[in-house]
Write a protein that holds these residues in place. Structure first.
Motif, PDB file in Angstrom:
ATOM      1  N   LYS A  68      -9.247  67.335  17.850  1.00  0.00           N
ATOM      2  CA  LYS A  68     -10.446  66.782  18.453  1.00  0.00           C
ATOM      3  C   LYS A  68     -11.530  66.697  17.395  1.00  0.00           C
ATOM      4  N   LYS A  69     -12.396  65.729  17.557  1.00  0.00           N
ATOM      5  CA  LYS A  69     -13.487  65.582  16.607  1.00  0.00           C
ATOM      6  C   LYS A  69     -14.521  66.673  16.871  1.00  0.00           C
ATOM      7  N   ALA A  70     -14.930  67.365  15.799  1.00  0.00           N
ATOM      8  CA  ALA A  70     -15.922  68.432  15.932  1.00  0.00           C
ATOM      9  C   ALA A  70     -17.314  67.831  15.798  1.00  0.00           C
ATOM     10  N   LYS A  71     -18.225  68.326  16.628  1.00  0.00           N
ATOM     11  CA  LYS A  71     -19.610  67.865  16.524  1.00  0.00           C
ATOM     12  C   LYS A  71     -20.226  68.457  15.275  1.00  0.00           C
TER      13      LYS A  71
END
Length: 146
Positions: A126-129
């Protein structure tokens, strides 16, 4: 009765497949045949040519005349040279047999099970903020300030 060795067309549009048949010379191209002695699938790579050499030799021996396309196929397979008593040509290219699908499935299943992980390597992370946006709250003006 004049007997011919000719091609009978089967298959769909743009996917021609032929049977090499023995038929009366007066019948239609795809009409009734006396006997089927082979296959010709030109769209495969390499082309698939199968001829029952024994039956082809018999029919040539009793006077059946091959059409021009069939004559070329018989020359490729070597049946014409055998009938005429000439030296045989080089062997045809044959496609590799298709791999056993069941064996491929078993090998893939073993590889997956022996990996030990639960399959997370196959999924994308998942893309990390961005850290800065997540840690610093938005600045709001104080109650006394406007």
């Amino acid at each position: 009765m004049a007997v011919k060795i000719k091609l009978k067309r089967l298959g769909m549009i743009r996917n021609a497949q032929y049977r090499i048949v023995i038929a009366d010379s007066r019948t239609k191209r795809d009409g009734r045949a006396i006997e089927e002695i082979g296959l010709y699938h030109p769209k495969e790579n390499p082309s698939r040519i199968e001829v029952n050499a024994e039956r082809a030799a018999y029919w040539l021996g009793v006077g059946a005349q091959p059409t021009e396309p069939v004559l070329k196929l018989l020359k490729l397979t070597g049946d014409w040279q055998k009938f005429k008593g000439e030296p045989a040509p080089a062997p045809l290219l044959v496609a590799e047999p298709a791999p056993d699908r069941h064996a491929l499935y078993e090998a893939a299943a073993k590889e997956t099970l022996s990996g030990g992980d639960t399959g997370t390597a196959a999924t994308t992370p998942k893309k990390a903020k961005k850290k800065e946006e997540a840690e610093t709250p938005a600045e709001t003006p104080a109650e006394g300030e406007v």
